[in-house]
Design a protein around this motif. Sequence first.
Motif, PDB file in Angstrom:
ATOM      1  N   GLU A  30     -17.713  27.924  22.703  1.00 48.27           N
ATOM      2  CA  GLU A  30     -19.196  27.745  22.747  1.00 48.27           C
ATOM      3  C   GLU A  30     -19.571  26.553  23.675  1.00 48.27           C
ATOM      4  O   GLU A  30     -20.429  26.486  24.110  1.00 48.27           O
ATOM      5  CB  GLU A  30     -19.267  27.492  21.246  1.00 48.27           C
ATOM      6  N   VAL A  31     -18.789  25.374  23.359  1.00 44.99           N
ATOM      7  CA  VAL A  31     -18.937  24.273  24.088  1.00 44.99           C
ATOM      8  C   VAL A  31     -18.856  24.515  25.575  1.00 44.99           C
ATOM      9  O   VAL A  31     -19.612  24.046  26.479  1.00 44.99           O
ATOM     10  CB  VAL A  31     -18.171  23.039  23.629  1.00 44.99           C
ATOM     11  N   GLY A  32     -17.801  25.087  26.059  1.00 44.78           N
ATOM     12  CA  GLY A  32     -17.579  25.674  27.318  1.00 44.78           C
ATOM     13  C   GLY A  32     -18.698  26.508  28.058  1.00 44.78           C
ATOM     14  O   GLY A  32     -19.296  26.213  29.035  1.00 44.78           O
ATOM     15  N   ILE A  33     -19.184  27.289  27.297  1.00 49.37           N
ATOM     16  CA  ILE A  33     -20.273  28.197  27.764  1.00 49.37           C
ATOM     17  C   ILE A  33     -21.512  27.617  27.971  1.00 49.37           C
ATOM     18  O   ILE A  33     -21.907  27.685  28.782  1.00 49.37           O
ATOM     19  CB  ILE A  33     -20.267  29.378  26.959  1.00 49.37           C
ATOM     20  N   ALA A  34     -21.862  26.511  26.815  1.00 50.89           N
ATOM     21  CA  ALA A  34     -23.058  25.740  27.090  1.00 50.89           C
ATOM     22  C   ALA A  34     -23.107  24.955  28.253  1.00 50.89           C
ATOM     23  O   ALA A  34     -24.027  24.798  29.178  1.00 50.89           O
ATOM     24  CB  ALA A  34     -23.276  25.129  25.649  1.00 50.89           C
ATOM     25  N   LEU A  35     -21.823  24.276  28.581  1.00 52.21           N
ATOM     26  CA  LEU A  35     -21.566  23.323  29.669  1.00 52.21           C
ATOM     27  C   LEU A  35     -21.895  24.102  30.947  1.00 52.21           C
ATOM     28  O   LEU A  35     -22.920  24.011  31.763  1.00 52.21           O
ATOM     29  CB  LEU A  35     -20.206  22.750  29.841  1.00 52.21           C
ATOM     30  N   LEU A  36     -21.309  25.262  31.107  1.00 55.93           N
ATOM     31  CA  LEU A  36     -21.378  26.164  32.338  1.00 55.93           C
ATOM     32  C   LEU A  36     -22.706  26.870  32.484  1.00 55.93           C
ATOM     33  O   LEU A  36     -23.181  27.035  33.492  1.00 55.93           O
ATOM     34  CB  LEU A  36     -20.085  27.075  32.288  1.00 55.93           C
ATOM     35  N   ASP A  37     -23.484  27.363  31.199  1.00 53.96           N
ATOM     36  CA  ASP A  37     -24.794  27.682  31.249  1.00 53.96           C
ATOM     37  C   ASP A  37     -25.729  26.712  31.931  1.00 53.96           C
ATOM     38  O   ASP A  37     -26.468  27.005  32.615  1.00 53.96           O
ATOM     39  CB  ASP A  37     -25.033  28.060  29.905  1.00 53.96           C
ATOM     40  N   VAL A  65     -11.385  17.574  28.947  1.00 55.21           N
ATOM     41  CA  VAL A  65     -11.716  18.793  28.650  1.00 55.21           C
ATOM     42  C   VAL A  65     -10.851  19.244  27.172  1.00 55.21           C
ATOM     43  O   VAL A  65     -11.051  20.259  26.790  1.00 55.21           O
ATOM     44  CB  VAL A  65     -11.534  20.128  29.241  1.00 55.21           C
ATOM     45  N   LYS A  66     -10.292  18.066  26.564  1.00 56.78           N
ATOM     46  CA  LYS A  66      -9.574  18.295  25.464  1.00 56.78           C
ATOM     47  C   LYS A  66     -10.419  18.873  24.135  1.00 56.78           C
ATOM     48  O   LYS A  66     -11.383  18.467  23.820  1.00 56.78           O
ATOM     49  CB  LYS A  66      -8.862  16.839  25.057  1.00 56.78           C
ATOM     50  N   GLY A  67      -9.787  19.917  23.814  1.00 56.74           N
ATOM     51  CA  GLY A  67     -10.247  20.621  22.656  1.00 56.74           C
ATOM     52  C   GLY A  67     -11.751  21.190  22.814  1.00 56.74           C
ATOM     53  O   GLY A  67     -12.375  21.739  21.853  1.00 56.74           O
ATOM     54  N   VAL A  68     -12.317  21.395  24.142  1.00 57.73           N
ATOM     55  CA  VAL A  68     -13.375  22.248  24.466  1.00 57.73           C
ATOM     56  C   VAL A  68     -13.340  23.524  23.771  1.00 57.73           C
ATOM     57  O   VAL A  68     -12.311  24.313  24.161  1.00 57.73           O
ATOM     58  CB  VAL A  68     -13.912  22.379  26.250  1.00 57.73           C
ATOM     59  N   VAL A  80     -14.974  31.193  37.848  1.00 55.72           N
ATOM     60  CA  VAL A  80     -14.374  30.381  36.644  1.00 55.72           C
ATOM     61  C   VAL A  80     -14.891  31.033  35.428  1.00 55.72           C
ATOM     62  O   VAL A  80     -15.920  31.828  35.082  1.00 55.72           O
ATOM     63  CB  VAL A  80     -14.988  29.090  36.685  1.00 55.72           C
ATOM     64  N   GLU A  81     -13.857  31.034  34.569  1.00 51.05           N
ATOM     65  CA  GLU A  81     -13.938  31.665  33.301  1.00 51.05           C
ATOM     66  C   GLU A  81     -13.719  30.495  32.229  1.00 51.05           C
ATOM     67  O   GLU A  81     -12.939  29.687  32.434  1.00 51.05           O
ATOM     68  CB  GLU A  81     -13.406  32.857  32.965  1.00 51.05           C
ATOM     69  N   VAL A  82     -14.488  30.429  31.358  1.00 53.59           N
ATOM     70  CA  VAL A  82     -14.573  29.411  30.229  1.00 53.59           C
ATOM     71  C   VAL A  82     -13.100  29.439  29.660  1.00 53.59           C
ATOM     72  O   VAL A  82     -12.663  28.224  29.316  1.00 53.59           O
ATOM     73  CB  VAL A  82     -15.587  29.787  29.127  1.00 53.59           C
ATOM     74  N   ASN A  83     -12.487  30.272  29.571  1.00 47.96           N
ATOM     75  CA  ASN A  83     -11.055  30.224  28.830  1.00 47.96           C
ATOM     76  C   ASN A  83     -10.052  29.236  29.928  1.00 47.96           C
ATOM     77  O   ASN A  83      -9.446  28.784  29.193  1.00 47.96           O
ATOM     78  CB  ASN A  83     -10.368  31.626  28.787  1.00 47.96           C
ATOM     79  N   ALA A  84     -10.319  29.092  31.055  1.00 50.63           N
ATOM     80  CA  ALA A  84      -9.519  28.415  31.761  1.00 50.63           C
ATOM     81  C   ALA A  84      -9.869  26.815  31.535  1.00 50.63           C
ATOM     82  O   ALA A  84      -8.788  26.215  31.353  1.00 50.63           O
ATOM     83  CB  ALA A  84      -9.842  28.711  33.236  1.00 50.63           C
ATOM     84  N   LEU A  85     -10.968  26.662  31.227  1.00 56.04           N
ATOM     85  CA  LEU A  85     -11.198  25.294  30.839  1.00 56.04           C
ATOM     86  C   LEU A  85     -10.594  24.750  29.637  1.00 56.04           C
ATOM     87  O   LEU A  85     -10.246  23.967  29.396  1.00 56.04           O
ATOM     88  CB  LEU A  85     -12.784  24.916  31.021  1.00 56.04           C
ATOM     89  N   GLN A  86     -10.893  25.566  28.596  1.00 48.61           N
ATOM     90  CA  GLN A  86     -10.409  25.470  27.357  1.00 48.61           C
ATOM     91  C   GLN A  86      -8.706  25.319  27.581  1.00 48.61           C
ATOM     92  O   GLN A  86      -8.255  24.534  26.805  1.00 48.61           O
ATOM     93  CB  GLN A  86     -10.558  26.851  26.520  1.00 48.61           C
ATOM     94  N   LEU A  87      -8.209  26.108  28.269  1.00 52.03           N
ATOM     95  CA  LEU A  87      -6.732  25.907  28.360  1.00 52.03           C
ATOM     96  C   LEU A  87      -6.490  24.749  28.960  1.00 52.03           C
ATOM     97  O   LEU A  87      -5.312  24.075  28.699  1.00 52.03           O
ATOM     98  CB  LEU A  87      -6.116  27.181  29.268  1.00 52.03           C
ATOM     99  N   MET A  88      -7.128  24.145  30.040  1.00 53.06           N
ATOM    100  CA  MET A  88      -6.828  22.879  30.817  1.00 53.06           C
ATOM    101  C   MET A  88      -6.790  21.846  29.685  1.00 53.06           C
ATOM    102  O   MET A  88      -6.269  20.668  29.751  1.00 53.06           O
ATOM    103  CB  MET A  88      -7.945  22.579  31.787  1.00 53.06           C
ATOM    104  N   GLY A  89      -7.682  21.924  28.570  1.00 46.83           N
ATOM    105  CA  GLY A  89      -7.968  20.845  27.512  1.00 46.83           C
ATOM    106  C   GLY A  89      -7.297  21.435  26.317  1.00 46.83           C
ATOM    107  O   GLY A  89      -7.646  20.708  25.110  1.00 46.83           O
ATOM    108  N   LYS A  96      -2.402  20.832  22.410  1.00 45.74           N
ATOM    109  CA  LYS A  96      -1.017  21.231  22.118  1.00 45.74           C
ATOM    110  C   LYS A  96      -0.216  21.009  23.290  1.00 45.74           C
ATOM    111  O   LYS A  96       0.896  21.253  23.315  1.00 45.74           O
ATOM    112  CB  LYS A  96      -0.883  22.454  21.405  1.00 45.74           C
ATOM    113  N   ALA A  97      -0.951  21.282  24.746  1.00 54.25           N
ATOM    114  CA  ALA A  97      -0.257  21.452  25.931  1.00 54.25           C
ATOM    115  C   ALA A  97       0.180  19.841  26.518  1.00 54.25           C
ATOM    116  O   ALA A  97      -0.868  19.120  26.428  1.00 54.25           O
ATOM    117  CB  ALA A  97      -1.047  21.918  27.021  1.00 54.25           C
ATOM    118  N   GLU A  98       1.158  19.730  27.073  1.00 56.43           N
ATOM    119  CA  GLU A  98       1.569  18.407  27.633  1.00 56.43           C
ATOM    120  C   GLU A  98       0.653  18.202  28.986  1.00 56.43           C
ATOM    121  O   GLU A  98       0.507  17.073  29.283  1.00 56.43           O
ATOM    122  CB  GLU A  98       2.982  18.363  28.363  1.00 56.43           C
TER     123      GLU A  98
END
Length: 192
Positions: free
Chosen positions: A41-48, A35-38, A15-24, A27-29
């Motif tokens: 930095e927040v995503g990396i902290a979570l995964l760390d 994970v909205k707006g993650v 998993v790369e943090v960018n994928a979680l960012q994109l899922m949230g 602007k996407a339907e």
Amino acid sequence: ERKQLALLHLFQGFVEVNALQLMGNPKAEWCLPEVKGVTREVGIALLDRAAEIGLLTALGGGYYRIHPALPWFFRRLFEEYYLARRTAATRAFVEAMGELGNYYASQYAGGNSDVIGVLGAEEANLLHARSLARSNGWWDPVTSTMQGLQMFYAHTGRTAEWSRLVEEIVPDFVDPATEGPLPGKEEHWSLI
């Protein structure tokens, strides 16, 4: 955080943090509220934090390997939090992987061959997202995930695997009577 970590069930060992960012992506339907707006930095902290307790292995740069003995754990969490919204979560994963496939293909086509390593790590995720997209009739992410796979397979000399992937989707896009695009699938024709 458990709801966010439950989404790791969809990923295939990496998993790369960018994928979680994109899922949230707000602007996407397909944006998932969990994970909205993650931010990165927040995503990396979570995964760390998940890596600190042994669920993941941090590879640096926002990239993580999922411990091979833990798919059952993430599946249980996913079923607990997303049973009624499985399709929404799956769609967010598929669309995110499609965007990453397009992004890495564009990077590679622009001369950045360094992305091949990430594409290699993402191969199983791209294939999984492609399969989920096909089974749900989400045609844009089918072709988007294949963009990244095409660059990876061409670079690594795996043209036979690429040909097999294309042959699999031909019936999804090609009218056997005319050998032209099926109605409504014209925009995907260039990949076939």
